[in-house]
Design a protein around this motif. Structure first.
Motif, mmCIF file in Angstrom:
data_model
loop_
_atom_site.group_PDB
_atom_site.id
_atom_site.type_symbol
_atom_site.label_atom_id
_atom_site.label_comp_id
_atom_site.label_asym_id
_atom_site.label_seq_id
_atom_site.Cartn_x
_atom_site.Cartn_y
_atom_site.Cartn_z
ATOM 1 N N SER A 77 14.144 -24.068 5.053
ATOM 2 C CA SER A 77 12.838 -24.281 4.448
ATOM 3 C C SER A 77 12.465 -25.748 4.577
ATOM 4 O O SER A 77 13.294 -26.586 4.941
ATOM 5 N N ASN A 89 10.704 -31.157 -7.338
ATOM 6 C CA ASN A 89 10.038 -29.899 -7.011
ATOM 7 C C ASN A 89 8.867 -29.678 -7.950
ATOM 8 O O ASN A 89 9.039 -29.593 -9.167
ATOM 9 N N MET A 100 4.668 -23.449 -3.823
ATOM 10 C CA MET A 100 5.275 -23.015 -2.570
ATOM 11 C C MET A 100 4.270 -22.284 -1.698
ATOM 12 O O MET A 100 3.255 -21.774 -2.190
ATOM 13 N N VAL A 102 7.857 -26.067 0.339
ATOM 14 C CA VAL A 102 7.854 -26.528 -1.049
ATOM 15 C C VAL A 102 7.015 -27.795 -1.128
ATOM 16 O O VAL A 102 7.093 -28.670 -0.262
#
Length: 455
Positions: free
Chosen positions: A217, A174, A178, A132
């Protein structure tokens, strides 16, 4: 080093209603180029195997812009969230095995090197399920939050609408961008649900689904300006301003003098050499190349033009597409050029239009001269030889050739060729009537007085 093939999914299905425009949001220009094409150029530098733009509202405009570039498209008929949008690219990526970048058409300034960082992190030994791209804005506002440890391993991601007070206090946000392996992406997307405040299928949910499978992740960070999104005209202006500030800084670092940097506006492809001086309020449209040692004076506008070394432009000059100013030539104030060559050392110092013309080396174009290149139906060319002198306020009616070394007298209307070294005078013979002006004034004053008496 990236060893796996690369693909990119670019989301451009949103309606962009806040732009209040008939033009699709992602086609609004930054530095003279649609924002979507900025992003496509950055992806292209990675030599991707495939690129897919997900369209929706206004799809015809977007497809028209990207199809000629060899970019595939997919349609999101209903706006059901980012996860749903990415899933629409599955058919276009059928058979692809490699790493997939997920990008946004309205986040146009992401750099190739940042995309490489995302892909490199995806390929590291700990094999994160997804990478991310995070950022820390001055005001985190309603951005989704990324909860991660000091090494960038993600614990969880949460949309602002669903976050509690502690999660909203986190500053790492965010961006939505990605990198995910093709082997993982669409399987995870198939498991994403819409049990959330908006009833949408969120792309970030794949991180938590992978975590439930025991796979972590990772997040890497970039500056907030690089991932600034455009949803309104004000945000478009803000992103344009950020782009221009970086471009001005690069120009000065490369040896360009900007007298008032904030007033100079570059296009995406402007090329400027060393020891160029650019005065205030100069605007570059697309397609301009400026060689070393040029001076561009204030309030000039250049587009589709080439300026050779040592030339002097402006102030208040306009160079339109096809303008070609050669070495040490001079384009003065209120001079306009279009599809015209101004030869080495030639001068058009003021109040001149040169269209569809070729001016030889060392020629002098007097004030008020125009090349009459258009008859209302077709364009015609004017050729002016080396060392020719065109007197002030002349009209050269194309097609016409003025020979090398010829002189055209001031006020001439030239409709046929002038041979080399000749003098061309095109004027009515002077006629003087002594006392006429005085008699005329007296007569008119008398009429005026009589009219007032009658009233």
């Amino acid at each position: 080093m990236m060893t796996r093939p690369v693909a990119a999914i670019i989301l451009a299905a949103g309606k962009g209603t806040r732009m209040k425009s008939d033009l699709h949001k992602v086609l609004h220009p930054i530095a003279g180029r649609p924002m979507l094409l900025h992003l496509i150029d950055a992806v292209t530098a990675l030599s991707p195997e495939r690129m897919v733009v997900v369209t929706g509202a206004g799809r015809e405009q977007v497809e028209g812009a990207v199809t000629p570039l060899g970019v595939r498209t997919a349609v999101q008929a209903e706006q059901l969230g980012t996860g749903h949008a990415v899933a629409q690219a599955a058919a276009a990526l059928d058979g692809f095995v490699g790493d997939i970048l997920i990008l946004y058409g309205d986040v146009p300034l992401v750099e190739t090197r940042t995309m490489r960082r995302m892909l490199d992190r995806l390929g590291q030994d700990d094999a994160p399920a997804a990478v991310v791209l995070g950022f820390r804005p001055d005001d985190a506002g309603a951005y989704g939050r990324v909860i991660a440890d000091m090494d960038g391993r993600i614990d969880r991601m949460v949309e602002f609408k669903d976050a509690d007070a502690e999660e909203r206090a986190v500053t790492l946000c965010n961006s939505g961008l990605m990198a995910v392996r093709s082997e993982d992406l669409f399987g995870l997307l198939a498991r994403v649900g819409n049990d959330n405040a908006a009833g949408e299928y969120y792309l970030p949910d794949i991180v938590m689904l992978a975590a439930a499978d025991g796979r972590r992740s990772a997040v890497i960070e970039t500056g907030a300006a690089e991932v600034a999104g455009v949803n309104s005209r004000a945000e478009l202006a803000g992103v344009e301003g950020d782009w221009q500030r970086r471009r001005r800084a690069r120009a000065m670092a490369d040896g360009v003098t900007l007298i008032a940097p904030d007033t100079v506006w570059f296009a995406h492809d402007t090329v400027v050499g060393r020891d160029v001086v650019i005065e205030p309020h100069v605007v570059f449209g697309p397609g301009v190349q400026v060689a070393d040692g040029v001076t561009i004076h204030a309030f000039s506008h250049l587009e589709g033009a080439t300026v050779a070394s040592g030339a002097d432009i402006g102030p208040y000059a306009r160079l339109r597409p096809g303008a070609d100013v050669r070495e040490r030539a001079r384009v003065g104030n209120f001079v306009e050029m279009k599809k015209a060559i101004l030869g080495p050392g030639a001068k058009a110092n003021h109040l001149t239009y040169l269209g569809d013309a070729e001016v030889g080396a060392g020629a002098n174009i007097g004030a008020g001269t125009i090349t009459c290149n258009y008859d209302g139906f077709f364009k015609y060319r004017t050729v002016i030889g080396e060392g020719a002198f065109i007197g002030s306020n002349s009209a050269l009616v194309a097609p016409v050739t003025i020979g090398a070394g010829a002189i055209v007298g001031a006020g001439a209307v030239v409709t046929s060729d002038v041979e080399a070294d000749a003098l061309a005078l095109v004027r009515a013979e002077r006629s003087t009537k002594p006392g006429w002006a005085k008699r005329f004034r007296e007569m008119m004053l008398g009429r005026k007085a009589a009219k007032k008496t009658g009233e």
